[in-house]
Design a protein around this motif. Structure first.
Motif, mmCIF file in Angstrom:
data_model
loop_
_atom_site.group_PDB
_atom_site.id
_atom_site.type_symbol
_atom_site.label_atom_id
_atom_site.label_comp_id
_atom_site.label_asym_id
_atom_site.label_seq_id
_atom_site.Cartn_x
_atom_site.Cartn_y
_atom_site.Cartn_z
ATOM 1 N N UNK A 183 15.034 5.604 50.118
ATOM 2 C CA UNK A 183 14.152 6.488 50.891
ATOM 3 C C UNK A 183 13.137 7.160 49.974
ATOM 4 N N UNK A 184 12.730 6.448 48.935
ATOM 5 C CA UNK A 184 11.881 7.051 47.900
ATOM 6 C C UNK A 184 10.561 7.571 48.458
ATOM 7 N N UNK A 185 9.887 6.771 49.272
ATOM 8 C CA UNK A 185 8.590 7.186 49.779
ATOM 9 C C UNK A 185 8.702 8.391 50.707
ATOM 10 N N UNK A 186 9.723 8.403 51.540
ATOM 11 C CA UNK A 186 9.937 9.563 52.414
ATOM 12 C C UNK A 186 10.165 10.826 51.585
ATOM 13 N N UNK A 187 10.984 10.707 50.551
ATOM 14 C CA UNK A 187 11.278 11.863 49.705
ATOM 15 C C UNK A 187 10.026 12.326 48.962
ATOM 16 N N UNK A 188 9.259 11.392 48.428
ATOM 17 C CA UNK A 188 8.027 11.757 47.718
ATOM 18 C C UNK A 188 7.029 12.423 48.666
ATOM 19 N N UNK A 189 6.967 11.937 49.894
ATOM 20 C CA UNK A 189 6.061 12.552 50.869
ATOM 21 C C UNK A 189 6.433 14.000 51.143
ATOM 22 N N UNK A 190 7.730 14.254 51.235
ATOM 23 C CA UNK A 190 8.198 15.626 51.460
ATOM 24 C C UNK A 190 7.853 16.511 50.266
ATOM 25 N N UNK A 191 8.064 15.984 49.063
ATOM 26 C CA UNK A 191 7.761 16.747 47.849
ATOM 27 C C UNK A 191 6.263 17.035 47.757
ATOM 28 N N UNK A 192 5.433 16.068 48.119
ATOM 29 C CA UNK A 192 3.987 16.277 48.090
ATOM 30 C C UNK A 192 3.565 17.325 49.112
ATOM 31 N N UNK A 193 4.131 17.232 50.310
ATOM 32 C CA UNK A 193 3.753 18.167 51.374
ATOM 33 C C UNK A 193 4.154 19.599 51.049
ATOM 34 N N UNK A 194 5.242 19.744 50.302
ATOM 35 C CA UNK A 194 5.742 21.082 49.975
ATOM 36 C C UNK A 194 5.223 21.602 48.639
ATOM 37 N N UNK A 195 4.365 20.810 47.968
ATOM 38 C CA UNK A 195 3.825 21.236 46.684
ATOM 39 C C UNK A 195 4.823 21.173 45.546
ATOM 40 N N UNK A 196 5.899 20.389 45.707
ATOM 41 C CA UNK A 196 6.943 20.295 44.687
ATOM 42 C C UNK A 196 7.008 18.917 44.026
ATOM 43 N N UNK A 197 6.016 18.095 44.269
ATOM 44 C CA UNK A 197 6.037 16.742 43.708
ATOM 45 C C UNK A 197 5.827 16.781 42.201
ATOM 46 N N UNK A 198 6.392 15.813 41.471
ATOM 47 C CA UNK A 198 6.190 15.762 40.018
ATOM 48 C C UNK A 198 4.752 15.443 39.651
ATOM 49 N N UNK A 199 4.409 15.650 38.370
ATOM 50 C CA UNK A 199 3.056 15.358 37.889
ATOM 51 C C UNK A 199 2.711 13.886 38.043
ATOM 52 N N UNK A 200 3.672 13.029 37.722
ATOM 53 C CA UNK A 200 3.461 11.587 37.829
ATOM 54 C C UNK A 200 4.380 11.022 38.903
ATOM 55 N N UNK A 201 3.800 10.267 39.815
ATOM 56 C CA UNK A 201 4.527 9.650 40.917
ATOM 57 C C UNK A 201 4.343 8.145 40.793
ATOM 58 N N UNK A 202 5.435 7.396 40.874
ATOM 59 C CA UNK A 202 5.264 5.952 40.756
ATOM 60 C C UNK A 202 6.029 5.197 41.828
ATOM 61 N N UNK A 203 5.525 4.012 42.091
ATOM 62 C CA UNK A 203 6.126 3.106 43.071
ATOM 63 C C UNK A 203 5.785 1.671 42.676
ATOM 64 N N UNK A 204 6.567 0.737 43.176
ATOM 65 C CA UNK A 204 6.228 -0.682 43.038
ATOM 66 C C UNK A 204 5.238 -1.119 44.122
ATOM 67 N N UNK A 205 5.145 -0.339 45.176
ATOM 68 C CA UNK A 205 4.392 -0.694 46.370
ATOM 69 C C UNK A 205 2.944 -0.215 46.277
ATOM 70 N N UNK A 206 2.014 -1.152 46.111
ATOM 71 C CA UNK A 206 0.600 -0.788 46.009
ATOM 72 C C UNK A 206 0.084 -0.163 47.304
ATOM 73 N N UNK A 207 0.607 -0.630 48.446
ATOM 74 C CA UNK A 207 0.158 -0.069 49.712
ATOM 75 C C UNK A 207 0.463 1.425 49.796
ATOM 76 N N UNK A 208 1.595 1.819 49.243
ATOM 77 C CA UNK A 208 1.930 3.251 49.251
ATOM 78 C C UNK A 208 0.949 4.031 48.390
ATOM 79 N N UNK A 209 0.567 3.455 47.270
ATOM 80 C CA UNK A 209 -0.423 4.115 46.407
ATOM 81 C C UNK A 209 -1.734 4.273 47.170
ATOM 82 N N UNK A 210 -2.113 3.257 47.939
ATOM 83 C CA UNK A 210 -3.324 3.339 48.746
ATOM 84 C C UNK A 210 -3.269 4.483 49.747
ATOM 85 N N UNK A 211 -2.091 4.693 50.342
ATOM 86 C CA UNK A 211 -1.940 5.808 51.281
ATOM 87 C C UNK A 211 -2.139 7.144 50.574
#
Length: 544
Positions: free
Chosen positions: A108-136
Motif C-alpha cells: 500500500x506504498x502509494x496510498x501511504x505516501x499520498x496520506x503523508x503528502x496530504x498531511x505535510x509529513x512526507x519525507x524529503x525524497x519519495x521513490x517508486x518503481x512506478x513512473x505513472x505514480x511519479x507523473x501523478x
C-alpha cells in the motif's frame, strides 16, 4: 617635486590596472577551457556556482535528509527495524549525511505516501518503481524539478546521466527532470517467472505444460493425484504473488497498460484480450486450482506458506532474486526432495508472449516540494550511485561475500539472507552490471544454494528469451488519463473480484462490459482522444 610625485602615482596606477586586466584575461581563459574530463557549466548555474558559499541558501542548513523505503517485512527483530539497523548506521557513517528512513508498506506504498503528502509529513525524497505514480505527483505539484539542483550540486550523478542519456526521457515531464534514476541490470529487467515442481511432474509421468489448456490439465492432476504422497486431499496446485499480471501477459495484455492494435490505442483492461485473460483466471478459480482466499491474501502469506511447505506445485511469482530465492530455499529445507524448476510461459489462443519485464529505468527518486535541503539530498544520491549502492547490495567483503573472478560470491546464504537481503533497496541508484553466468559464481557454495543457482540461470535465460509485450516505453503524463486511471483502479479490482468469485452468473463478458461502462463514466471518453493524439505525435516510441 609635486609633478614628479604625480607622475610616479600615475605610473603605478597604470601598472596596477595592467595587472588587473591580465588577471581578468587569465581567469576568462580558464573558465572557457576546462581540463580533460571536466563537465562544463553554463548560464545561471555557472554564475551561481561561482558565488561564495554563504550566498548558497542551503549551505548553512543541517546536512540532513529523509527518504522513503519499502517495508517488505524482511528485517528480523534482532537486526532492528527498517528505520534503525546495521545499514542505517553504516549509511550515516559513510555518507556523512544525517539520513532518516521513512518506511511505507510495500503493498500500500502509494496510498501511504499520498496520506503523508496530504498531511505535510512526507519525507524529503519519495521513490517508486512506478513512473505513472511519479507523473501523478508532478501533476499534483507535490514534487519539484531537479535540473538546477543536478547542475549545481551533483558530480557523480551528473556524470552518470551524461553517460546514459537514454534514461533522461523516463525522468522528464513537461520538459523538466523530476526524478533521479539508474539503469537496471538484466536481473531486475527480468521480473516475473513461473516455477513448477519437477519432482511432481516426474512422479505423475507428466510434462511441463506449453499451452493454457495443458496448464489446466497439469494443475488438475496436481490437485487430484496426490503428488506429495501424503494421502490427503490438501494440495493447492497454483499459488502466486503476481498471478493476474502473469495470466494477462500470456494473453498479450496488462491490466494497467495501454496497447496498440490496428493503429488504435486501447487501455488493456478494456480489451477482448483482457476479457479472455480474466475468463481464464476465473476458470482456474472455479476448478479449485487456487487457494479459495487468494484474492484476499493481501500479503501473500497463505500463498507463500503453501509453496514453502510443499502444498503447491506451480508458482506464479518471479524469475528469481530476493524473496523468491528465500522461498525456494525454505521449500528445500522443508522438503529436501523438492525440485523446483523454471517453466516457460504458456501459449494462449493469441500466441506466445513473455511475462512481465521492467523498463531499463529502475527506481524513480523524487524531491518533495517542501524539502528543506536539496543540496544535502543531491550529495547523498551522489554518494549512493558512486559507491554506497555496492555495499548495500553485496554486504561487507570478508563477512558476507568474497570476490571470485571479479564476482561477489556469498559466503553463507543464511547470514546473507538475514543481514543483507533487506538492505538492497537502500541503494536506490546503482551502477550494477550482472551476467547470467555470474549467478553461479555469486551463490553460496552449499549444495542447495548451488542447485538453486543453476535453476536461476535457466530462469533468467527463459525470462529474457520470451520478450514481454510493451507497446509504449512509458505512459504519457496526461492529467486526464492519470485521473481516470486513478479512479478506475478501485472499480477495476472490484469488478475483477466479482467476476472471479461470482460463479457462472458473473461471466467475463459481463465483467468487460461493466469495465467499459465504468471507464466511460469516470472520464474515459474524454481521455481516449488525448492518448490517440499523443500516439499520432509519438509513433516513434511505439513498438509494433
Amino acid at each position: 617635486m609635486g609633478a614628479k610625485k604625480s607622475y610616479v602615482w600615475k605610473r603605478q596606477g597604470y601598472l596596477v590596472l595592467s595587472i588587473i586586466l591580465a588577471a581578468i584575461v587569465i581567469l576568462s581563459g580558464c573558465s572557457d577551457k576546462p581540463t580533460d574530463g571536466a563537465v562544463t557549466t553554463s548560464g545561471t548555474a555557472a554564475a551561481d556556482s561561482a558565488k561564495p558559499a554563504e550566498d548558497d541558501p542551503y549551505a548553512k542548513l543541517p546536512n540532513a535528509v529523509s527518504i522513503s523505503m519499502f517495508d517488505r517485512g524482511l528485517v528480523s527483530s534482532d537486526e532492528g527495524t527498517y528505520e534503525q539497523n546495521r545499514w542505517t548506521k553504516w549509511i550515516q557513517e559513510q555518507s556523512g549525511i544525517d539520513v532518516t528512513i521513512v518506511p511505507v508498506p510495500r503493498g500500500t506504498a502509494q496510498d501511504k505516501l499520498n496520506v503523508l503528502l496530504a498531511s505535510g509529513q512526507a519525507p524529503d525524497m519519495i521513490w517508486e518503481f512506478d513512473r505513472n505514480y511519479i507523473g501523478k505527483l508532478v501533476t499534483q505539484g507535490s514534487i519539484q524539478p531537479l535540473d538546477e539542483y543536478i547542475e549545481k550540486y551533483s558530480t557523480s550523478y551528473k556524470k552518470y546521466l551524461a553517460e546514459n542519456p537514454e534514461l533522461k526521457p523516463y525522468v522528464t515531464f513537461d520538459g523538466k527532470m523530476y526524478a533521479f534514476t539508474s539503469k537496471r541490470p538484466i536481473t531486475t529487467v527480468a521480473n516475473h517467472g513461473i516455477w513448477i515442481r519437477q519432482d511432481w511432474l516426474d512422479k505423475l509421468n507428466l510434462k511441463a505444460p506449453t499451452t493454457t489448456d495443458e496448464l489446466i490439465a497439469v494443475a488438475q492432476a496436481f490437485k487430484t493425484m496426490d503428488p506429495d504422497g501424503n494421502k490427503k486431499d490438501d494440495t493447492v496446485p497454483l499459488m502466486g504473488t503476481t498471478t493476474t499480471d502473469e495470466i494477462s501477459a500470456m494473453f498479450g495484455v496488462h491490466p494497467s497498460e495501454f496497447i496498440q492494435e490496428d493503429g488504435k490505442i486501447q487501455f488493456g483492461p478494456l480489451t477482448d484480450r483482457y476479457r479472455d485473460a480474466l475468463g481464464y483466471e476465473k476458470k482456474l478459480y472455479d476448478l479449485g486450482l487456487f487457494d479459495k482466499e487468494y484474492l484476499t491474501d493481501k500479503n501473500n502469506q497463505r500463498a507463500i506458506q503453501n509453496w514453502t511447505t510443499g502444498k503447491s506445485g506451480i508458482c506464479f511469482c518471479n524469475w528469481g532474486g530476493g524473496n523468491i530465492d528465500n522461498w525456494m530455499a525454505d521449500l528445500k529445507k522443508n522438503i529436501p526432495t523438492a525440485m523446483p524448476v523454471p517453466m516457460e510461459p504458456v501459449a494462449s489462443k493469441y500466441g506466445k508472449y513473455g511475462l512481465y519485464q521492467e523498463t531499463e529505468a529502475s527506481i524513480y527518486v523524487t524531491f518533495n516540494k517542501e524539502m528543506k535541503n536539496p543540496k544535502a539530498a543531491v550529495e547523498y544520491l551522489d554518494w549512493i550511485i558512486d559507491k554506497g549502492w555496492y555495499t548495500l547490495v553485496n554486504g561487507i567483503e570478508g563477512t558476507h561475500y568474497k570476490l571470485v573472478n571479479g564476482v561477489e560470491q556469498i559466503t553463507n546464504q543464511e547470514i546473507y539472507k538475514k543481514e543483507v537481503a533487506y538492505a538492497a533497496e537502500y541503494g536506490v541508484l546503482r551502477q550494477q552490471v550482472v551476467k547470467p553466468e555470474d549467478l553461479l559464481v555469486s551463490a553460496a557454495l552449499d549444495p542447495v544454494s548451488q542447485e538453486l543457482a543453476k535453476q536461476k540461470v535457466k530462469s533468467l535465460e527463459l525470462a529474457m528469451k520470451n520478450k514481454y509485450r510493451r507497446d509504449f516505453p512509458f505512459q504519457p503524463n496526461i492529467t486526464e488519463i492519470n485521473e481516470v486511471k486513478a479512479s478506475f483502479q478501485t472499480v477495476q479490482l472490484e469488478i475483477k473480484a466479482q467476476a472471479i468469485l461470482g460463479g457462472a452468473a458473473y461471466t467475463e463478458q459481463k465483467a468487460i462490459d461493466e469495465l467499459r461502462k465504468e471507464w466511460d463514466r469516470l472520464g474515459g471518453k474524454k481521455a481516449d482522444p488525448l492518448i490517440q493524439e499523443w500516439y499520432a505525435a509519438n509513433k516513434g516510441l511505439v513498438k509494433h
